[in-house]
Scaffold this motif. Structure first.
Motif, PDB file in Angstrom:
ATOM      1  N   PRO A 240      -2.190  -3.998   4.197  1.00 30.31           N
ATOM      2  CA  PRO A 240      -1.191  -4.554   5.129  1.00 30.31           C
ATOM      3  C   PRO A 240       0.217  -4.009   4.855  1.00 30.31           C
ATOM      4  O   PRO A 240       0.520  -3.594   3.735  1.00 30.31           O
ATOM      5  N   HIS A 241       1.037  -4.030   5.903  1.00 32.94           N
ATOM      6  CA  HIS A 241       2.438  -3.616   5.735  1.00 32.94           C
ATOM      7  C   HIS A 241       3.103  -4.437   4.623  1.00 32.94           C
ATOM      8  O   HIS A 241       2.730  -5.589   4.386  1.00 32.94           O
ATOM      9  N   VAL A 242       4.099  -3.839   3.983  1.00 39.54           N
ATOM     10  CA  VAL A 242       4.816  -4.503   2.889  1.00 39.54           C
ATOM     11  C   VAL A 242       5.237  -5.914   3.290  1.00 39.54           C
ATOM     12  O   VAL A 242       5.071  -6.863   2.524  1.00 39.54           O
ATOM     13  N   VAL A 243       5.767  -6.073   4.509  1.00 38.72           N
ATOM     14  CA  VAL A 243       6.301  -7.381   4.912  1.00 38.72           C
ATOM     15  C   VAL A 243       5.198  -8.415   5.169  1.00 38.72           C
ATOM     16  O   VAL A 243       5.483  -9.609   5.239  1.00 38.72           O
ATOM     17  N   ASP A 244       3.952  -7.972   5.304  1.00 41.87           N
ATOM     18  CA  ASP A 244       2.853  -8.910   5.580  1.00 41.87           C
ATOM     19  C   ASP A 244       1.966  -9.161   4.353  1.00 41.87           C
ATOM     20  O   ASP A 244       1.022  -9.938   4.415  1.00 41.87           O
ATOM     21  N   ARG A 245       2.248  -8.480   3.266  1.00 46.16           N
ATOM     22  CA  ARG A 245       1.311  -8.405   2.144  1.00 46.16           C
ATOM     23  C   ARG A 245       1.352  -9.630   1.233  1.00 46.16           C
ATOM     24  O   ARG A 245       2.391 -10.254   1.096  1.00 46.16           O
ATOM     25  N   THR A 246       0.215  -9.948   0.612  1.00 46.18           N
ATOM     26  CA  THR A 246       0.178 -10.992  -0.421  1.00 46.18           C
ATOM     27  C   THR A 246       0.159 -10.327  -1.793  1.00 46.18           C
ATOM     28  O   THR A 246      -0.087  -9.126  -1.902  1.00 46.18           O
ATOM     29  N   GLU A 247       0.373 -11.128  -2.833  1.00 42.31           N
ATOM     30  CA  GLU A 247       0.430 -10.561  -4.197  1.00 42.31           C
ATOM     31  C   GLU A 247      -0.932 -10.122  -4.710  1.00 42.31           C
ATOM     32  O   GLU A 247      -1.030  -9.461  -5.742  1.00 42.31           O
ATOM     33  N   LYS A 248      -1.973 -10.513  -4.004  1.00 38.22           N
ATOM     34  CA  LYS A 248      -3.320 -10.115  -4.420  1.00 38.22           C
ATOM     35  C   LYS A 248      -3.514  -8.595  -4.287  1.00 38.22           C
ATOM     36  O   LYS A 248      -4.345  -7.996  -4.952  1.00 38.22           O
ATOM     37  N   ILE A 249      -2.715  -8.018  -3.403  1.00 33.59           N
ATOM     38  CA  ILE A 249      -2.826  -6.581  -3.141  1.00 33.59           C
ATOM     39  C   ILE A 249      -1.753  -5.839  -3.931  1.00 33.59           C
ATOM     40  O   ILE A 249      -0.577  -6.189  -3.855  1.00 33.59           O
ATOM     41  N   PRO A 250      -2.135  -4.820  -4.692  1.00 31.32           N
ATOM     42  CA  PRO A 250      -1.117  -4.099  -5.473  1.00 31.32           C
ATOM     43  C   PRO A 250      -0.175  -3.298  -4.579  1.00 31.32           C
ATOM     44  O   PRO A 250      -0.550  -2.864  -3.495  1.00 31.32           O
ATOM     45  N   THR A 251       1.051  -3.107  -5.060  1.00 27.62           N
ATOM     46  CA  THR A 251       2.018  -2.278  -4.332  1.00 27.62           C
ATOM     47  C   THR A 251       1.652  -0.805  -4.517  1.00 27.62           C
ATOM     48  O   THR A 251       0.861  -0.455  -5.406  1.00 27.62           O
ATOM     49  N   LEU A 252       2.266   0.056  -3.718  1.00 31.98           N
ATOM     50  CA  LEU A 252       2.059   1.502  -3.895  1.00 31.98           C
ATOM     51  C   LEU A 252       2.532   1.916  -5.286  1.00 31.98           C
ATOM     52  O   LEU A 252       1.902   2.749  -5.949  1.00 31.98           O
ATOM     53  N   GLU A 253       3.616   1.294  -5.738  1.00 37.59           N
ATOM     54  CA  GLU A 253       4.146   1.613  -7.060  1.00 37.59           C
ATOM     55  C   GLU A 253       3.142   1.236  -8.151  1.00 37.59           C
ATOM     56  O   GLU A 253       2.878   2.015  -9.071  1.00 37.59           O
ATOM     57  N   ALA A 254       2.543   0.035  -8.021  1.00 37.46           N
ATOM     58  CA  ALA A 254       1.577  -0.412  -9.038  1.00 37.46           C
ATOM     59  C   ALA A 254       0.322   0.464  -9.029  1.00 37.46           C
ATOM     60  O   ALA A 254      -0.196   0.827 -10.089  1.00 37.46           O
ATOM     61  N   GLU A 297       9.415   1.106  -0.296  1.00 39.11           N
ATOM     62  CA  GLU A 297       8.320   1.034  -1.282  1.00 39.11           C
ATOM     63  C   GLU A 297       7.973   2.441  -1.788  1.00 39.11           C
ATOM     64  O   GLU A 297       7.756   2.650  -2.984  1.00 39.11           O
ATOM     65  N   PHE A 298       7.942   3.392  -0.856  1.00 39.03           N
ATOM     66  CA  PHE A 298       7.680   4.786  -1.267  1.00 39.03           C
ATOM     67  C   PHE A 298       8.762   5.250  -2.236  1.00 39.03           C
ATOM     68  O   PHE A 298       8.486   5.905  -3.241  1.00 39.03           O
ATOM     69  N   ASP A 299       9.998   4.859  -1.953  1.00 34.46           N
ATOM     70  CA  ASP A 299      11.116   5.296  -2.784  1.00 34.46           C
ATOM     71  C   ASP A 299      11.051   4.689  -4.186  1.00 34.46           C
ATOM     72  O   ASP A 299      11.351   5.352  -5.178  1.00 34.46           O
ATOM     73  N   ARG A 300      10.636   3.421  -4.267  1.00 35.55           N
ATOM     74  CA  ARG A 300      10.461   2.793  -5.599  1.00 35.55           C
ATOM     75  C   ARG A 300       9.359   3.522  -6.366  1.00 35.55           C
ATOM     76  O   ARG A 300       9.445   3.687  -7.586  1.00 35.55           O
ATOM     77  N   THR A 301       8.337   3.944  -5.658  1.00 34.65           N
ATOM     78  CA  THR A 301       7.237   4.669  -6.294  1.00 34.65           C
ATOM     79  C   THR A 301       7.726   6.016  -6.812  1.00 34.65           C
ATOM     80  O   THR A 301       7.400   6.420  -7.936  1.00 34.65           O
ATOM     81  N   LEU A 302       8.541   6.681  -6.000  1.00 40.12           N
ATOM     82  CA  LEU A 302       9.120   7.954  -6.438  1.00 40.12           C
ATOM     83  C   LEU A 302       9.986   7.740  -7.674  1.00 40.12           C
ATOM     84  O   LEU A 302       9.961   8.546  -8.616  1.00 40.12           O
ATOM     85  N   GLU A 303      10.732   6.659  -7.691  1.00 35.88           N
ATOM     86  CA  GLU A 303      11.582   6.344  -8.847  1.00 35.88           C
ATOM     87  C   GLU A 303      10.720   6.220 -10.104  1.00 35.88           C
ATOM     88  O   GLU A 303      11.058   6.731 -11.170  1.00 35.88           O
ATOM     89  N   HIS A 304       9.579   5.537  -9.962  1.00 38.81           N
ATOM     90  CA  HIS A 304       8.664   5.385 -11.099  1.00 38.81           C
ATOM     91  C   HIS A 304       8.146   6.751 -11.556  1.00 38.81           C
ATOM     92  O   HIS A 304       8.095   7.040 -12.756  1.00 38.81           O
ATOM     93  N   VAL A 305       7.778   7.588 -10.606  1.00 39.13           N
ATOM     94  CA  VAL A 305       7.257   8.922 -10.948  1.00 39.13           C
ATOM     95  C   VAL A 305       8.333   9.744 -11.646  1.00 39.13           C
ATOM     96  O   VAL A 305       8.071  10.436 -12.641  1.00 39.13           O
ATOM     97  N   MET A 306       9.579   9.653 -11.155  1.00 35.49           N
ATOM     98  CA  MET A 306      10.672  10.404 -11.786  1.00 35.49           C
ATOM     99  C   MET A 306      10.910   9.918 -13.215  1.00 35.49           C
ATOM    100  O   MET A 306      11.186  10.715 -14.114  1.00 35.49           O
ATOM    101  N   GLN A 307      10.769   8.603 -13.428  1.00 34.29           N
ATOM    102  CA  GLN A 307      10.912   8.081 -14.800  1.00 34.29           C
ATOM    103  C   GLN A 307       9.774   8.596 -15.682  1.00 34.29           C
ATOM    104  O   GLN A 307       9.974   8.969 -16.833  1.00 34.29           O
ATOM    105  N   TRP A 308       8.568   8.624 -15.100  1.00 38.65           N
ATOM    106  CA  TRP A 308       7.398   9.114 -15.856  1.00 38.65           C
ATOM    107  C   TRP A 308       7.597  10.578 -16.247  1.00 38.65           C
ATOM    108  O   TRP A 308       7.188  11.011 -17.322  1.00 38.65           O
ATOM    109  N   MET A 309       8.262  11.328 -15.379  1.00 38.39           N
ATOM    110  CA  MET A 309       8.467  12.762 -15.628  1.00 38.39           C
ATOM    111  C   MET A 309       9.625  13.034 -16.585  1.00 38.39           C
ATOM    112  O   MET A 309       9.774  14.169 -17.055  1.00 38.39           O
ATOM    113  N   GLU A 310      10.425  12.036 -16.857  1.00 41.08           N
ATOM    114  CA  GLU A 310      11.602  12.202 -17.709  1.00 41.08           C
ATOM    115  C   GLU A 310      11.202  12.830 -19.048  1.00 41.08           C
ATOM    116  O   GLU A 310      10.297  12.314 -19.716  1.00 41.08           O
TER     117      GLU A 310
END
Ligand code: ZN
Length: 487
Positions: A240-254, A297-310
């Motif tokens: 589901p779209h970010v705005v419709d999602r429940t916590e049972k579903i992981p985010t793209l970042e997770a 959400e995509f941008d937060r995921t990119l942020e995580h990837v950039m941190q991982w690449m640090e």
């Protein structure tokens, strides 16, 4: 002569779009005086080999027009006091930007299947086709190729796992809608991590054939998953779209963090595709609220990837999109621009959910009243009577929009809400625009300022110094293609 190495897509097609599509790419090329087939892989560049990339992370904000990136960046600056991760990436030493052309073998406006296949195998394919060139030949996609060379492989998406963009890196299938067959081929080919939606394409009898495959269906199960091959399917259809999602579903970042954790231990490195797939769906719907939240959400995921690449110098990162979609833009002057974004961030429901509620509600109550209540509840916007009537009219199959392609409930609602949210759209369709591609890491120096999407495959293969691909059993068979429309 390579079709896509020229900049003359419009001059080349003097036969016109109709003729191009009707006659097929080959005939159009002949008419334009070109000799190579439209799906030709570009010649190997003569530049020396780039340093070896152990890993490739390929991130796709599907259907992201330049306006989508800009609006998300504006929201982050306004709300979080800092630029978006994507715009921050541009400032990193060594980061490169490429204007990427996206035309596929049989159309100016590509779909996601042909676009992902161009990256996946280095050939332009017809609309809707996954790694089968217009001559019917099957071309080994990059994840299968990387696996042959000993690398771990994964796909993460907010769409169905079997949807066009992940499939374009994984399978050889003549039609993107054959998602049961795509699921079978994905499992058969042994990719290590597959996370997203689409449980309906993975029936128990299919999963039972792979006893070593761990299957998880919630965010909690994902966190607790043991090492080994992993299939995470967190919804029956798309996530589901970010705005419709429940916590049972992981985010793209997770999901992406989990995939990186698992793949990073692979002795020969890995290739991971990460897709923010519902950016595209929100754009099709002209749904500014969902669009911004999917892109954030995509941008937060990119942020995580950039941190991982640090601190690492062994990973090539590519961040891009497969095509423009609906070309949204913030288009109110002065203070109204910022105020409209504040209003937009108060939205709490996608158009998908609101229109489903309206469809249910109208069976029992007066349509106009249902529209007013549902839209106000989901967006905080109280519609004027004329606006309610416009939406009611299109829901009753009447013509409201001047542009026929846009005469649907989502585009009408999107256009009405543009008065409040300041974000207007050109259509509910993909666009032919050149799109952003940002790269960082070993091998990125082979990415030029302007490239066609089918030239990116070569960069990946060279960056990882992959040995030549071997066709898998059955791949030497020609496949007959029928023309399809895609999205
Ligand atoms: Zn699309």
């Amino acid at each position: 002569m390579d079709l896509h190495a020229t900049t003359g897509m419009d001059t080349r097609l003097s036969v016109g779009r109709r003729g191009f599509l009707a006659a097929g790419a080959g005939a159009a090329m002949a008419a334009a005086g070109l000799s190579a087939p439209a799906y030709a892989r570009p010649a190997r560049p003569s530049r020396p080999r780039a340093p070896r990339a152990r890993n490739v992370i390929f991130m796709v904000a599907d259907g992201m027009s330049a306006g989508t990136l800009t609006i998300a960046d504006s929201v982050r600056r306004m709300r979080d006091g800092k630029a978006s991760a994507w715009c921050t990436l541009w400032e990193r030493p060594g980061a490169r930007r490429t204007a990427q052309k996206t035309q596929c073998a049989d159309a100016f406006v590509t779909d996601s299947a042909a676009a992902a296949a161009a990256w996946g195998c280095g050939f332009s394919c017809n609309t809707g086709v996954l790694n089968v060139t217009p001559d019917g030949r099957q071309r080994l996609p990059i994840l299968a190729h990387a696996r042959q060379c000993g690398k771990a492989t994964g796909v993460v998406t907010t769409t169905r796992v079997t949807h066009a963009t992940p499939a374009g890196f994984c399978v050889n299938i003549p039609h993107r809608d054959l998602e049961d067959a795509i699921a079978e081929q994905m499992l058969e080919r042994g990719f290590d991590v597959m996370l997203g939606g689409g449980a309906k394409h993975f029936p128990p009898e299919l999963i039972a054939r792979y006893p070593n495959l761990k299957v998880v269906r919630t965010a909690e199960e994902l966190r607790a998953a043991p090492p080994g091959r992993l299939l995470g399917i967190f919804s029956r259809d798309h996530i589901p779209h970010v705005v419709d999602r429940t916590e049972k579903i992981p985010t793209l970042e997770a999901m992406s963090a989990a995939a990186l954790d698992r793949l990073a231990v692979a002795p020969e490195g890995f290739v991971l595709q990460i897709e923010g797939g519902r950016v595209d769906h929100a754009a099709h719907d002209n749904d500014a609220v969902s669009l911004v939240h999917e892109q954030l959400e995509f941008d937060r995921t990119l942020e995580h990837v950039m941190q991982w690449m640090e601190g690492r110098d062994d990973t090539l990162l590519i961040v891009t999109t497969d095509h423009g979609n609906a070309n949204p833009g913030l288009t109110l002057y002065g203070r109204r621009g910022e105020e409209s974004l504040h209003r937009l961030l108060k939205g709490t429901r996608s158009f998908e959910t609101m229109l489903a509620r309206i469809a249910r509600g109208r069976k029992e109550r007066e349509l106009g009243r249902v529209i007013s209540e549902v839209v106000e509840e989901g967006t905080g916007v109280a519609l004027e009577t004329t606006e309610v009537n416009m939406l009611a009219s299109v829901l009753q199959s009447q013509r409201v929009m001047p542009f026929r392609d846009a005469n649907n409930a989502t585009s009408v609602l999107g256009s009405i809400l543009a008065s409040t949210f300041g974000v207007a759209f050109t259509s509910p369709n993909h666009t032919s625009d050149m799109v952003e591609l940002t790269s960082l890491g070993p091998g990125s120096d082979a990415l030029r300022p302007v490239m066609h999407n089918n030239e990116v495959w070569q960069v990946l293969v060279q960056a990882m110094c992959l040995e030549p691909a071997r066709l898998l059993p059955g791949m030497d068979q020609l496949i007959r293609l029928n023309r399809v429309e895609g999205d």
